[in-house]
Each structure stands twice: as C-alpha cells, then as structure tokens.
Design an enzyme around this catalytic site. Structure first.
Site, PDB file in Angstrom:
ATOM      1  N   ASN B 275       0.809  -1.218   0.000  1.00  0.00           N
ATOM      2  CA  ASN B 275       0.000   0.000   0.000  1.00  0.00           C
ATOM      3  C   ASN B 275       0.845   1.271   0.000  1.00  0.00           C
ATOM      4  O   ASN B 275       2.074   1.214   0.030  1.00  0.00           O
ATOM      5  CB  ASN B 275      -0.974  -0.017   1.188  1.00  0.00           C
ATOM      6  CG  ASN B 275      -0.230   0.003   2.518  1.00  0.00           C
ATOM      7  OD1 ASN B 275       0.898   0.487   2.613  1.00  0.00           O
ATOM      8  ND2 ASN B 275      -0.849  -0.547   3.545  1.00  0.00           N
ATOM      9  N   ILE B 276       0.152   2.403  -0.013  1.00  0.00           N
ATOM     10  CA  ILE B 276       0.851   3.689  -0.174  1.00  0.00           C
ATOM     11  C   ILE B 276       1.828   3.968   0.965  1.00  0.00           C
ATOM     12  O   ILE B 276       2.845   4.612   0.764  1.00  0.00           O
ATOM     13  CB  ILE B 276      -0.143   4.881  -0.298  1.00  0.00           C
ATOM     14  CG1 ILE B 276      -1.074   4.954   0.911  1.00  0.00           C
ATOM     15  CG2 ILE B 276      -0.925   4.814  -1.589  1.00  0.00           C
ATOM     16  CD1 ILE B 276      -1.840   6.280   0.991  1.00  0.00           C
ATOM     17  N   CYS B 337      -7.815  -2.413  -6.546  1.00  0.00           N
ATOM     18  CA  CYS B 337      -7.039  -2.522  -5.309  1.00  0.00           C
ATOM     19  C   CYS B 337      -8.020  -2.173  -4.211  1.00  0.00           C
ATOM     20  O   CYS B 337      -9.052  -2.838  -4.108  1.00  0.00           O
ATOM     21  CB  CYS B 337      -5.834  -1.603  -5.337  1.00  0.00           C
ATOM     22  SG  CYS B 337      -6.165   0.054  -5.963  1.00  0.00           S
TER      23      CYS B 337
END
Lengths: 549, 656
Positions: B275-276, B337
């Site tokens: 993830n980010i 996502c």
C-alpha cells in the site's frame, strides 16, 4: 602422450544440446584432442565447437538410460548435452574431464592451431619494448632501456628489456632487485607527456621486521623526482596488511628512509579473495529464485562491485597525483604482479588517450600485463565454476577489464574499441587458440618459443574484418584526461559478461545495430554529398562563363 | 508576498553536497514563486532557481562557526545545502520557505500565477491537445460491445470518476448504479483499455463492499456483462493487486474482494503490491541511501535492498506483465485494489505500455497518463503533497509508474519514441504545479477550479519541445515498436534509476551521452539529405542549362557548403569539460588539490541545464548554469574535403 588415449568414445549420435536462449540441437557429438564438437549435419543449424580448455567443470545426471552432461565453461556459459546410453555418457564425461584438465602447456591447442587466415601483421612483433621505448625517447632523454635482465636472472617475471632512469646503472639495478619482492625493482610504467611526471611499479621492498634499507633503491626512485619535488608511493594494501608483510620479509618504504615520498595505502584485495568474490557473483547471477532481496543481498555479499570501486578509486588516485599534483608515483602491492598492474594500467587509460585506441589498448595489455609478468597461466587456470579448491586462480585481469568497461560506459565516445573487444579479451585470457596468454611471464614465453610455435591473438584481431566488429562507432578522439565517477550509483554490473548467458541480449543487440545504422547512414550521405559537390564544382569550372569573370 | 519575511540575504554559501569543501558564495533571494541563489563571483552568470512548490522540506540545523546551515530537499530530488551567516536571517528564510512551500489553498499554486507569453486562444488550444475520446476511437470504440455512458455526467454516481466512461453495451444504467453502490467510493467497473484485435479488455474499479458475505446482483451482472463483451473468451480474470492479507483485513471493514462462487466464470488473483504507506517509507529509505555522502558499495547495495524499492517496482511490473499477457491471449481483466486509484492506475497503465505500441510514443504516453491517472482520479493533491494535507497520504505512486517505464526502456531501447529525459521532465512537473494537468484529484475538482480556463497544459509544452524528448533509436517500423513487449522480470534486470533519484548529482552520470551524440548525427543526416537533394537538382539544372545563370548556382553551392559548417555542437561540450574534474578519490588524503577554487575546469556543478532560465519553463527551475564553459565540439566537422571547421577538435583540446 596421445590424445587418443584420453578419448574413450570419440563419437556419439543422437545427442541433444541445450544452450541458453537458443533452440535445442540434436546431432552427433565428436571429441577431438582439443574440441568438443556437436553437429546436426544440417546446413542451417549452427554447430558447437567448444575448446576443452574453456571447460571449467562438468556435472553428470541420469534420468533412466539418458544421461546428461552439464558443461560449465570459463566464459561463464552453461550448456547441457543429453547423451543416450549410460556408458557413452560416462565415457564422454570422463574424456572431457581428462582433456580439459591437461597439465602440460605444450599440449595446449595454440601449439596445434594453424591459422586459416592470412596474417597481415605478426602480433608477436607488434608491441616490442624497444619500439615502445622509441616513443618514450621522443619525449624525454631521462630514461634508458636496460638489458640487465636479458637472461631473466635478475627478475624472473620481467621482460628482457626494461626502462629505468638514465643515471642508474645495471649494477645498481641488480642490488635493488635483491631488495624487492621477486626481484621486481622499480621500472617505468608510464610517462605523462603533459608534465613529465612518471608512474613506476615494483614489488614490495624487503624491509622485514628489522627495517632493512637499500640505498640503491632509494637512489633509484629518487632519481625520478624533479629537484624539490615530492612523489607518492601508492601501496595497494592496507597499512595493516603491509605491516604484517614485514613478518614474512616484506614491508613498505618508511618515511625515514624515503623522506621525499609520501605513502598512501589503499585496500585492493589479494587474489584468493577475488576468486571467492567471482564465484559468489556468478552464483548470484545464476540464482533462479526471483526474489529481489535475495539477488541484492547476494550481489552485495559477493563484494565484486566493492573490488571494482576500490581498484578504480586507486587508479584514479594515481592518475590524480600525476596529472593534478604534478608528482611522480610508485605503485606496488606485495608481488607487484596483480593489484599493481590493475592500478598502473587503469591510470594509463585515464591519463593517456593513446591507450583508448584499439592498438593502444593492445599495447597496454601487452606492456602492463603480459610483459609486466601477470601470471596468466596461474590466475586464469580456473574460472567461477571450478570444483577444485582455488590455489592461485583469480580474476585479476577480468576485474581490470570490468573497470575499463565502467569507464567506457561513462565515456562512451572516448574509446576506439567497444565492449565486444573487452569480452573477447576475457574469453581469450581463459581459453584460446592463440598463444598470447599462455605462460606466466616473458621468460615462460621465451622458453616455450611461443612466437615461433603459436599465433598471436593480435595477428588475428588486427585484420579489417575483425576490427570492424570490435570498433566503437561512436569514437571521437578525445585528448583529455577522463575522470570517471566511482560513486556506487555510477558503477554497474557488467551485464555483457555476468548476465550474458542468463538473459536474452536480442533487444540490446538490436539497439546497438540501430546505432551503427544511424552512423553508417550519416557517413554514406556525407560521401554522396561530397562527391556531388565535387561534380558540381567540376561542372562549374568547365563552364566558360565562370572562367571569365 | 506576505509570507516573505526576508527577501534577500547576502554572503550565503551554497555547499556542494558531495564535497562540502567546495562552495559558492552569493546572494539568496526569495520571491513569490522561487528561491534564487545568485553567485557573486561568477559575475552573475551562475544562478540557481528553486520553485517553492518543488520544495519538499526545509531544515534548519544547528549553527556552526561558518554560519547557520539550511537544508532544502526538493520533490524532484534536488538537495540544496545553504549556509547563512546570521542565525536570525536563517530563521527568517526558514520560516518563509516553510510557509511558501506549503500552500493551503489551490489558488496559491504556481499554475494559477504562471503566465508565459502565450496568447489566450493558444492557451485554450493547449487543452485540446490530448483528447481521450480520440484515444477510445483509436481503440475502435464505441462498437457493438462497448458504449459511452453518461451515467456519471454530473459526478453523482462516483464523484472521483470522469463524466464519460465506457461500459459494456449490455450494462444498463441501473446495473451501473447498482454496481457502484457495491464498490468503494462508487467506483464501479469501467473500461480502461480495449484490444481491437482480440476484443479483450482491461476494466478497473475499486474493491467490492463484500465484507464477509454480502452480495450484489447488479455487480455480478456487471462482471457478467464485461465477460460477455468478449465473446471469444469463456472466463475473465479479476486481479486484486493487493497482498491477500490486506484484502482479507478489509473484509472486517465491510470491504474486501470478489467471491469466486458468486461471480460466474471469473478467475480471481491476488498480486501482492504493497500500500501507499509501505511505498512512501520505501522511497524515503532509498532516498536516504542516495543522499549518503560517500557510501561504500556495501552501504549502497545494503541500503537499496533494505529499502525494498526495487522489490516494489518488480511487483508492479510483474502485475502489469500478468495483465498484458492475459489480454494478449484474449482474456479480459478487471483490476482493482482498495480505492482503485493507486495500484490500479499503476498496473493498468503499465499493462497498456506493454500491450500497445501507441503508448510507447510521445503522444501516447501523454494520453495514457491523462486516461489512467488524471481522468480516473489519482489523488495528486495528497500523493504529491501539492497542498498541506495529511502527510500519511503522500506516496510516490506515480513515480513507480514512471520508473517501470524506465526499466522497460532499459530492456527495450528501440521500443520507445520518448526518452528518459521525458520521464524525468514529466516527473518534475507532476510535482512543480507549474501546469494545470495534475492539479486537483479528479475531473470534478478540476472543473470547479476551472483549471482548463486558468492554467497551461504540460502536454502541449512537451509537444512543442519534443525534439529534446525523442529517442534517436526509435523507429516506427522497428520490431521492438510493434506489438506486445515481453520483459524479463528477473531481479537482475532491475536497475537503480540514477537518472531520477540522483538527478542533480551531476558527477555521477556518464560524462558523454550516446543519445545526444546520435541526435547530433541525426540532425546532420537531415541536413545532408536536404543538401543531397539540392545538389542533385543543381547538377541536373547545370547540365541542362550550361549556358545560363551560372553565377547564381555557384553562389548557392557556396551557401550549401557553408551550411554544413554550422556544426550542431551543443551536445557534448559540457560533458567533456566535466570530464576534466576528478572526484574526491583520496578520502581527504591529498588536502590541497584539485579543488583550487580558481581552476576553471573544476566548476561546482549541480546540473548543467539550459542557460536561459526565465524563458524556459522546463526543468531548469532549480538548476545551475554552466555558461562559463564554452561548447566544445566532440564531433568532427562534416565533410572531409571542403569544410574543415577550424574550431573543432584542436580547439577543444587546447581548452583542456
């Protein structure tokens, strides 16, 4: 000894050859005294001709009655031969094993090889010390060519002729030789025309634990300094390693005895460490696990790039002392046959544009490696796949070539040769039909009568058709000193050698061809335009009007 | 202007990051948009401009004997190390820059005040340059299977989606609306790419709100419709780009992933892209490695490994390869996502580059970024830190896309019309806020901000300057510029992108550029082609009309002969001059040389860019000028016999 005795099965049909990124080939396998040959006996498929001396190790595997021999080569290629029949397979394997580990130099292929090409220029005479000295003489009269080593008794690993300071006589040289490792007294490696500074190389001084000194040695190297000037001694070993060497009779130049010299210690590893590094790197490149972490940690653990960085940095330092400090430099490690040569030869690549031409680079390899006594036979006896415990093997020369490649990548237009030339030298240093890299030193080569009995690699390379393949189309002579970057971000893995057999190079080759095409087309147009221009000029002079203004 | 506490500080030193002993003294100016450092010694020739919007952080360090250090890190990876004599001044500059570099409102962004000398009509045309509808037309849409839907025209169904979307012909508005209610942020499955050849499609969405057992009939119908719009295939892939564990965790929050039992004929696949937050930390770690002053090889490689950056790049590329292979084999893919605007944007666009040669052209890349990033609502404001928002929302997601393209360029040098410089320029302007393209998070916001009415478009700027961005190795009919790219994703095929992350460490880059060299040759070739034609004509003319008008022809010929004397020498001169500057090889052993400040050939270099800073809105903001160094030709003049240029090689070498 007859090779026939070693060949248990000369020929097997129905053998299947697997090579990376090539279609499998089925055909007949033949063993000769020097080659493993696989031919499909069809016109359109490529045959495999593999020198036994290129084979680093083999493995056998059996599935049912089909055996496989996996052949791992010194050029890092791995091929597989599927051989029907257990007995044939075992025979072939043991024959290859025997033929690829022959001990006697005089049985090597170069003694049997007869060139199929016309020798235009005999490479054995292309780079004679006396010719190189003529160039030096045109620049300075401070040096002389001494034949003190004419029968190789003063120093076994030196050539017959070496350049030394003019006012140092042969008797002094002999005394100095007793004070330097393996008799390797300081000799001239490079003369920097721009400012008259020089680079010398030698073996370590034999000071031992009680600080022995040798006035003649001091006199010799001081003779290379200008009045009032200081020089630099670059010891390729760390201070600790150099200290330890004293216990074995070696050592380094103390400040007290060499007050005009400043000593710098660097940390280039010795040959056994380097061999270990090569083995680990090649193992990492062959890892099929596809995990990024694993690849990077193995690459790091191999330390290969660390060695590259250290060697390049040391060479840059030597070059910097000469060009920027205006100081002369003496380089040595322990024997003066490995790290010393890496440093002196790379410094010349940096400083001397002449070394960046095809001929100049050959001359450099000839002077700084072959004649300077790098023990090729010992160092290149085995490569990364060898099962036997390494003794004297080490990729010292390969590291040098890798460093040259790094500089080439940073200055892609400043070299007359291309990457293929470096790869070619790597291959031939390990296995070759030519005699150039046989033996450990000039004395060996004389004893083996190599110039009379074998063909020189340079004879083959210096023909138009080969040169064309090895020439860099981007080359534009650049007379500047070229300072490479040694930051880790700037140093790359040499894919052309280490990933050569692990990934297809098709797209990169196409890009190279495209580049050549762009340049060729440009040249073609230039020629056309010029010829038209001449035609035009001619038409105009034929014109009566123009002749009467 | 109210944020500038101190417009000018004198006697500021700009330190060389790699060898701090080298430094330049000058004056630092703060303007509304830029910090400008003007070197005093060089007679005003050397200026360093840094756009406030590119500043990522400003750190004031403890004052030392020589002044108070101020460290400015930029989003384009430039690092400036100033030393300001008075601590109070440093404090003022620090506070000013902190405020200037962290705008709170959109109106403060540079693009709204950036006014190049371009006519309003021209400016409006800029925004018409990239037209997404035209790209869908290029794909052959609409057709009997896919239609343009206006269900979201007022951004009511999904406020982060564009107004116009392509959906399966059989998907009626109630199905779309129903499906959108079952997807995070209403981001229902919509078309990203369609293959004209085999009818396979890439669709994208956000995660379904499936929780542990929820179902949605319309969503199931929606996937069925996508499957049926590709009549030749009896199944489709649903690619969840997240690691399985993350997706499972989302179920507890009422989100999650598709249950294969509820959707007919889908093959479900997790991909494992992190993830980010993981990506942000990873890049941060990698940048720390890039910043190390003189790292050993082990420091560098260990740092690179432990940052995990290349591992993440590989995960993105691996997923792109999976999708592109599926589509090439005629199987449609739905990608999502969590929200469908980060990882989904990455892998859809990477797959497009692999699949369609058009996206490997200059125009094509612009269209692709416009399509999968800008129009589908990548959150540029947060991800790129354009405005002060939650720092945890910052993440280099689009950097990773650009890097994937770069990694592909390394493997397929002839496949791309654009070059590395284009990727770096695009990267720079994603963060610079100089152009309106990346302002706001989605179409709705951009309309509200009237971006198209008030700002300029990067795409037309790049197109106007395309000569710099075209790779000389690209040929439209080359085999690499056809069809699907099949890259290797073995770990050793991934390289560290020095050109971006150490972009401003000039000394690390190759000192001669093959690409520049080839570009010079190609320009020359072009001139030669013209000469060839004109010579041919003249010869024909001469032969025909021997008696007439000779003088004029002679003059023409002379002009032509001098024409190729205008050597296109700009390419390599600077690099060669750089070549004459050794690095610090000594580890400080030799204290004196070669850093004597007066040596003309050891310039302090950040980045030699175009010298005309102000007029050039390109990268040069925040770069340095090497106008002091003459352009030295690395290339011999054109022709052997007539026009040897007296200023060629010899002159270059004497300058050494």
């Amino acid at each position: 000894m007859e090779f026939a005795e070693l060949i248990k099965t000369p020929r097997v049909d129905g053998v299947v050859l697997h090579r990376p990124f090539m279609p499998t080939v089925e055909g007949t396998l033949c063993l000769t005294g020097h080659h493993l040959i696989l031919s499909s006996r069809q016109d359109n498929t490529e045959e495999l001709w593999l020198l036994h001396s290129n084979i680093d190790s083999i493995e056998k595997r059996f599935v049912g009655s089909v055996g496989s021999v996996i052949v791992k080569c010194k050029d890092l290629r791995v091929i597989q031969l599927d051989i029907p029949g257990m007995e044939e397979c075992l025979n072939i394997a043991s024959s290859i094993e025997a033929l690829s580990t022959l001990d006697s130099v005089s049985l090597m292929y170069p003694f049997f090889y007869r060139p199929m090409f016309e020798v235009i220029e005999d490479g054995w005479n292309s780079f004679l010390p006396q010719d190189a000295f003529k160039d030096l003489e045109s620049m300075t009269d401070e040096w002389r060519l001494s034949d003190v080593n004419k029968d190789f008794t003063v120093c076994q690993s030196y050539p017959r002729l070496v350049a030394v300071p003019k006012n140092i006589d042969d008797d002094t040289l002999k005394k100095v030789a007793t004070f330097r490792h393996s008799g390797r007294f300081p000799v001239l490696s490079y003369y920097h025309k721009k400012n008259g500074m020089v680079m010398m190389r030698a073996g370590q001084p034999l000071t031992g634990t009680n600080g022995r000194r040798c006035k003649e040695d001091e006199k010799l190297i001081n003779a290379t300094l200008r009045p009032g000037k200081r020089g630099y001694i670059i010891d390729t070993r760390t201070i600790n390693v150099a200290q330890q060497a004293k216990a074995r009779g070696g050592g380094f130049e103390s400040e007290g005895n060499y007050p005009q010299w400043r000593r710098i210690h660097k940390a280039i590893e010795r040959y056994n460490v380097l061999q270990e590094s090569l083995i680990k790197l090649v193992e990492a490149c062959g890892d099929q696990s596809h995990s990024m972490d694993r690849w990077l940690s193995k690459l790091e653990a191999s330390n290969w790039q660390t060695h590259i960085k250290e060697i390049l940095t040391t060479a840059c330092l030597a070059a910097q002392c000469i060009d920027r400090e205006g100081a002369s430099v003496l380089v040595h490690g322990t024997e003066g046959t490995d790290s010393t040569l890496q440093v002196t030869s790379l410094a010349q690549i940096i400083l001397d544009p002449g070394c960046r031409t095809v001929k100049g680079f050959q001359g450099l390899v000839e002077r700084e490696w072959l004649q300077a006594g790098h023990p090729f036979r010992q160092r290149c006896g085995q490569s990364a796949y060898s099962n036997s415990k390494p003794r004297q093997e080490a990729p010292v020369f390969l590291l040098f070539l890798d460093c040259v490649w790094q500089i080439l990548r940073q200055f892609p237009c400043s070299f007359e040769f291309n990457e293929s030339f470096l790869v070619l030298l790597f291959e031939h240093a390990y296995a070759s039909q030519f005699g150039t890299f046989l033996g450990n030193c000039a004395a060996d080569r004389a004893r083996l009568s190599l110039p009379e009995k074998t063909v020189s690699l340079w004879s083959w390379v210096n023909r138009p058709q080969e040169l064309e393949r090895l020439t860099n189309p981007l080359y534009e002579a650049n007379s500047l000193v070229i300072w490479p970057s040694v930051a880790p971000q700037s140093l790359l893995l040499w894919e052309g050698v280490f990933l050569r057999w692990n990934r297809s190079s098709k797209c990169l080759d196409e890009a190279y061809d495209e580049m050549v095409h762009i340049i060729e087309y440009n040249k073609e147009l230039q020629n056309k335009v010029n010829s038209l221009r001449r035609q035009l000029a001619q038409l105009e002079t034929e014109d009566p009007l123009l002749n009467t203004p | 202007m109210e944020h500038i506490r101190l417009p000018k500080v004198e006697n500021v030193r700009l330190l060389d990051r790699l060898s701090p002993r080298r430094s330049r003294v000058g004056t630092l100016y703060l303007t509304a948009t830029h910090s400008i450092f003007v070197e005093s010694e060089a007679g005003g020739r050397s200026e360093t401009w840094v756009l406030h919007s590119l500043v990522c952080s400003v750190d004031k360090q403890a004052a030392g004997a020589s002044g108070c250090p101020l460290l400015i890190r930029c989003k384009n990876f430039q690092i400036l190390h100033f030393s300001i004599p008075r601590e109070q001044d440093c404090q003022d500059v620090h506070l000013s820059l902190q405020r200037l570099s962290q705008p709170e409102r959109y109106e403060e962004l540079y693009c709204f005040s950036y006014k190049p000398n371009i006519h309003e009509e021209e400016r409006r045309r800029e925004w018409a340059f990239v037209d997404l509808k035209a790209d869908f037309r290029r794909m052959g849409l609409p057709n009997s299977q896919w239609k343009l839907s206006l269900v979201n025209q007022h951004y009511k169904v999904s406020d982060t989606y564009p107004a116009e979307l392509f959906v399966p012909e059989s998907a009626a508005p109630p199905v779309l609306v129903g499906s959108s209610k079952f997807r995070s942020r209403g981001r229902f499955p919509a078309l990203s790419y369609y293959s004209k050849e085999n009818h396979a499609a890439i669709c994208r969405s956000s995660q379904p709100l499936s929780g542990f057992s929820a179902r949605c009939l319309e969503d199931e119908q929606m996937l069925e419709a996508i499957l049926r719009s590709n009549p030749r295939s009896d199944f489709m892939y649903v690619v969840d780009t997240r690691p399985k564990l993350n997706a499972i965790a989302n179920r507890a929050a009422g989100k999650g992933y598709e249950n294969e039992d509820n959707y007919s004929n889908i093959k479900f696949q997790f991909m494992g892209i992190e993830n980010i937050h993981v990506m942000r930390n990873s890049q941060q770690k990698m940048l720390e490695v890039c910043e190390l002053r003189s790292p050993s090889m082990s420091d560098f490689l260990e740092g690179l490994e432990s940052s995990g950056w290349l591992k993440h790049i590989k995960a993105v590329l691996d997923t792109g390869v999976f999708i592109s292979k599926a589509v090439a084999e005629g199987v449609s893919v739905l990608v999502h996502c969590s929200d469908g605007w980060d990882r989904t944007a990455q892998v859809c666009s990477v797959a497009c580059v692999l699949l369609d040669p058009y996206y490997r052209t200059l125009k094509g890349l612009m269209v692709l970024i416009e399509k999968d990033w800008i129009s589908f609502g990548h959150k540029f404001t947060q991800r790129c830190n354009h405005l002060v928002r939650d720092p945890k929302e910052v993440s280099p997601i689009i950097d990773q896309f650009l890097e994937c393209v770069w990694q592909l360029m390394e493997q397929f040098p002839c496949a791309f019309e654009y070059n590395e410089k284009l990727l770096i320029t695009v990267h720079n302007h994603i963060y610079s806020c100089q152009f309106g393209n990346f302002i706001g998070n989605n179409q709705r916001e951009r309309r509200e901000l009237r971006v198209h009415e008030k700002t300029h478009s990067l795409w037309s700027y790049l197109w106007t300057n395309r000569a710099e961005f075209i790779s000389p190795l690209y040929r439209q009919n080359h085999s690499q510029s056809q069809g699907l790219l099949r890259p290797s994703t073995a770990p050793y095929c991934f390289k560290f992108w020095r050109g971006l992350y150490n972009r401003f460490d000039q000394g690390m880059h190759p000192r001669q550029s093959v690409e520049d060299y080839l570009r010079v040759i190609q320009e020359e070739t072009h001139q030669l082609e013209e000469q060839l034609d004109s010579h041919k004509q003249k010869i024909a003319q001469l032969e025909q009309e021997q008696e007439q008008d000779q003088e004029q022809v002679w003059n023409d010929a002379c002009t032509a002969a001098t024409f190729d004397k205008s050597p296109t020498v700009w390419a390599l001169g600077k690099d060669l001059a750089m070549a004459n500057t050794p690095q610090d090889y000594t580890g400080g052993f030799i204290a004196s040389s070669p850093r004597t400040p007066k040596a003309p050939d050891s310039p302090l270099i950040l980045a030699p860019q175009d010298s005309n800073q102000k007029a050039d809105p390109n990268l040069s903001n925040g770069s340095d000028q090497e106008s002091g160094i003459a352009d030295l030709s690395c290339r011999s003049p054109l022709s052997e016999d007539s026009t040897r240029d007296p200023d060629s090689d010899e002159a270059a070498y004497s300058a050494a």
